[in-house]
Design a protein around this motif. Structure first.
Motif, short mmCIF file in Angstrom:
data_model
loop_
_atom_site.label_atom_id
_atom_site.label_comp_id
_atom_site.label_asym_id
_atom_site.label_seq_id
_atom_site.Cartn_x
_atom_site.Cartn_y
_atom_site.Cartn_z
N LEU A 120 0.84 -1.19 0.00
CA LEU A 120 0.00 0.00 0.00
C LEU A 120 0.88 1.25 0.00
CD1 LEU A 120 -1.09 -2.20 2.38
CD2 LEU A 120 -3.10 -0.76 2.17
N TRP A 121 0.35 2.32 -0.51
CA TRP A 121 0.98 3.64 -0.43
C TRP A 121 0.06 4.56 0.36
CZ3 TRP A 121 5.82 5.09 -1.93
CH2 TRP A 121 6.51 4.23 -2.80
N TYR A 122 0.68 5.30 1.28
CA TYR A 122 -0.03 6.29 2.07
C TYR A 122 0.63 7.64 1.84
CZ TYR A 122 -2.66 2.82 4.69
OH TYR A 122 -3.53 1.81 5.05
N LYS A 123 -0.18 8.67 1.95
CA LYS A 123 0.26 10.04 1.75
C LYS A 123 0.04 10.78 3.06
CE LYS A 123 -1.29 13.88 -1.20
NZ LYS A 123 -2.20 14.18 -2.32
N LYS A 124 1.02 11.62 3.44
CA LYS A 124 0.88 12.33 4.71
C LYS A 124 1.25 13.80 4.55
CE LYS A 124 2.37 12.36 9.51
NZ LYS A 124 2.53 13.81 9.48
N TYR A 125 0.30 14.64 4.93
CA TYR A 125 0.55 16.08 5.01
C TYR A 125 1.01 16.41 6.43
CZ TYR A 125 -2.01 16.61 0.60
OH TYR A 125 -2.43 16.53 -0.70
N LEU A 175 -3.69 5.82 -0.21
CA LEU A 175 -3.63 6.33 -1.58
C LEU A 175 -3.98 5.24 -2.59
CD1 LEU A 175 -2.91 8.85 -3.24
CD2 LEU A 175 -0.53 8.09 -3.22
N ILE A 176 -3.24 4.16 -2.58
CA ILE A 176 -3.44 3.10 -3.56
C ILE A 176 -2.77 1.83 -3.04
CG2 ILE A 176 -1.33 3.63 -4.88
CD1 ILE A 176 -2.98 3.10 -7.46
N ASN A 198 -1.42 -1.46 -10.78
CA ASN A 198 -2.74 -1.01 -10.39
C ASN A 198 -2.82 0.49 -10.59
OD1 ASN A 198 -5.38 -1.13 -9.42
ND2 ASN A 198 -4.76 -0.82 -7.30
N GLU A 199 -3.90 0.94 -11.18
CA GLU A 199 -4.02 2.33 -11.58
C GLU A 199 -5.26 2.96 -10.97
OE1 GLU A 199 -3.71 2.44 -15.78
OE2 GLU A 199 -3.75 4.62 -15.94
N ASP A 200 -5.11 4.21 -10.53
CA ASP A 200 -6.25 4.94 -9.99
C ASP A 200 -6.05 6.41 -10.33
OD1 ASP A 200 -7.77 5.37 -6.66
OD2 ASP A 200 -8.37 6.04 -8.66
#
Lengths: 115, 113
Positions: free
Chosen positions: A34-39, A47-48, A57-59
């Motif tokens: 998995l990929w996570y995004k953090k501000y 994320l995906i 895998n595309e989104d």
């Protein structure tokens, strides 16, 4: 022992160009990524993801590629936008008897998208 | 829709003090997790729970305790705070196992001086 590695602490990209974030893993039992995004001052957000039975895998603007033989995955963001500027974490888990409860995270890559 | 709520957002402790970090989720998720993030490091799993009354250790459980008496709440207890516990703590939840996406709270910044 870091089982999930993100060797680039930071990446700077021009707006509209492609961002490629890389992740390597050592545990061959990992089968879900998995990929996570953090501000800043916020918790990570999903994320995906990709299962090991797939290689892509595309989104929308985000695509994750998995190369099992190299134990490597990458996240492509096309086109990059200033709002994509954040820390991106790669994470992996291993199915164990049908259930998996532990996500192992990489150290993160800070992406800066320049206008 | 609150999602995962953590309190407090910031806290300064003296060495040897105790405190409880609160975490609540309103999504009826079975799984809950506590992670810590040290500067320049990834998130390390402290403890997790697969349902009320069931908890298990993660990668870095020493110095912490948890309980899960309800589906909604998963508090993290520091009994004798040490400087090594200075970190940002994130609580997360998911409906199923970790292969499903986790929903994170906004974090608790803890300093032990």
């Amino acid at each position: 022992d870091q089982q999930v590695k993100q060797n680039s602490p930071s990446l700077s990209v021009q707006e509209g160009r492609i961002s490629i974030l890389n992740c390597d893993y050592t545990n061959s039992m990992f089968d879900y990524f998995l990929w996570y995004k953090k501000y800043p001052a916020e918790g990570p957000t999903f994320l995906i993801s990709i299962s090991s039975i797939k290689d892509k895998n595309e989104d929308g603007r985000f695509t994750v590629f998995l190369n099992k033989s190299a134990k490597h995955l990458s996240l492509h963001i096309v086109p990059s936008q200033p709002g994509d500027s954040a820390v991106y974490f790669c994470a992996a888990s291993a199915t164990d008897g049908g259930a998996t409860n532990k996500l192992i995270f990489g150290t993160g890559t800070l992406l800066a998208v320049q206008p | 829709n609150a999602g995962v709520t953590q309190t407090p957002k910031f806290r300064i402790l003296k060495i040897g003090q105790s405190m409880t970090l609160q975490c609540a989720q309103d999504m009826n998720h079975n799984y809950m997790y506590w992670y810590r993030q040290d500067p320049g490091m990834g998130l390390k799993l402290i403890y997790y729970s697969v349902g009320a009354g069931i908890t298990d250790k993660g990668e870095v459980p020493n110095g912490y305790n948890v309980s899960r008496s309800t589906t909604e709440d998963f508090p993290l207890r520091l009994e004798l705070a040490a400087p090594s516990q200075t970190s940002v703590y994130f609580c997360a939840s998911s409906y199923g196992a970790a292969s499903e996406k986790l929903f994170f709270g906004s974090g608790t910044q803890l300093s032990v001086l």
